[in-house]
Design an enzyme around this catalytic site. Sequence first.
Site, short mmCIF file in Angstrom:
data_model
loop_
_atom_site.label_atom_id
_atom_site.label_comp_id
_atom_site.label_asym_id
_atom_site.label_seq_id
_atom_site.Cartn_x
_atom_site.Cartn_y
_atom_site.Cartn_z
N GLU A 1 -7.28 -12.46 6.16
CA GLU A 1 -6.13 -11.85 6.88
C GLU A 1 -6.36 -12.07 8.36
O GLU A 1 -5.64 -12.83 9.00
CB GLU A 1 -6.04 -10.35 6.56
N HIS B 1 -8.29 -8.40 -0.54
CA HIS B 1 -7.84 -8.86 0.76
C HIS B 1 -8.90 -9.82 1.31
O HIS B 1 -10.10 -9.49 1.28
CB HIS B 1 -7.70 -7.71 1.75
N ASP C 1 2.60 -2.64 4.52
CA ASP C 1 2.73 -1.23 4.94
C ASP C 1 4.06 -1.09 5.68
O ASP C 1 4.09 -0.97 6.92
CB ASP C 1 1.57 -0.86 5.88
N HIS D 1 0.87 -1.18 0.00
CA HIS D 1 0.00 0.00 0.00
C HIS D 1 0.90 1.22 0.00
O HIS D 1 1.67 1.41 0.96
CB HIS D 1 -0.89 0.01 1.24
N1 ADE Z 1 -4.87 -1.28 4.22
C1 ADE Z 1 -3.56 -1.13 4.38
N2 ADE Z 1 -3.01 -2.24 4.90
C2 ADE Z 1 -4.04 -3.12 5.07
C3 ADE Z 1 -4.11 -4.44 5.56
N3 ADE Z 1 -3.06 -5.11 6.01
N4 ADE Z 1 -5.33 -5.03 5.59
C4 ADE Z 1 -6.41 -4.38 5.16
N5 ADE Z 1 -6.38 -3.14 4.69
C5 ADE Z 1 -5.20 -2.51 4.64
ZN ZN Z 2 -2.68 -5.09 2.54
#
Ligand code: ADE
Ligand code: ZN
Length: 334
Positions: free
Chosen positions: A197, A194, A276, A16
């Site tokens: 997670e 996504h 990130d 991101h």
């Molecule tokens: N936006 C930025 N990083 C993220 C993540 N790990 N999961 C979901 N949304 C995100």
């Molecule tokens: Zn992500």
Amino acid sequence: MKQFIQSLPKVELHLHIEGTLEPELMFELAARNNITLPFKSFEDVRDAYNFHNLQSFLDIYYQGANVLITEQDFFDLTWAYLLRCKNDNVVHTEIFFDPQTHTERGISFDTVVNGIHNALSKAVEELGITSQLIMCFLRHLDEESAFTTLNQSLEHKDKIVAVGLDSSENGNPASKFERVFKAATKEGFLAVAHAGEEGEASNIREALDLLQITRIDHGVRCSDDESLVKELAMQRTPLTVCPLSNIKLKVFDNMEEHNIVALLRKNVCVTINSDDPAYFGGYMTDNFMAVSNAHEMSKAEIAQFTFNAIEASFIPQREKNRLMMINKAYLENN
Ligand code: ADE
Ligand code: ZN
């Protein structure tokens, strides 16, 4: 192993751009744009990065993005990340951006996409790094906002390869975005999302069934459903896994318990990515090193993460073949 990993030609598929905002640049942009930060020092910022789940991270991450105002800001953010790529020998990167994080604050879609795109173009010329851009819809916002964003993107189709889906997984199912993904794929965008997670394995199935996606971002919770793992392996459905992110957001207690190596050995198309990096403490080499330090692996297994990433990328087949050859030669000679 550090040297082998550092110099291994790498491909990143889950990054991101807003998540690459280092505290130093955050302060610089805040000063440039006359924005007051709720932090006194870089140390203060880093101290705030103590997350207990995805939402606690997202709250801070959206706050950080407030310093991004002008096209130059988006250019500078992206260029700083690309210099990190050069340092880590990332040769190709597929980058997420979250237009709604900015349009909701009155920043135009054009400002965001043009700033990022100009840095990516410069990187091809000056750093030899290729890239693609993926526009994510924020799943905590509604379908109408996603449709507005899709419409804004249409005049920038030449700069954006795919749509994605990110932000708060729990409570925001893929079904909420089925129609917008259908419209996006009809417009010619590829699709990723996504899923799995911190949410359940069933979210992965739902995303695959409803959103016409060609890869899953994260997807590590697939291990809760052995038959799903078998299907993912059989179909070679790629998972863009982010090891350091998963530890920081408490998806796994520690790297030794992370399932990425087990999935690799079950022939799932898993890849290593940084998500990130400014918030989670590491870029690509750091993520590879963290996995390698916690799990005994051969060099061939480590290189397999990159072979998988090349296979899973959105680059033309000829270019994939070229990168595969380069990596095979690297593995043979190192
Ligand atoms: N936006 C930025 N990083 C993220 C993540 N790990 N999961 C979901 N949304 C995100
Ligand atoms: Zn992500």
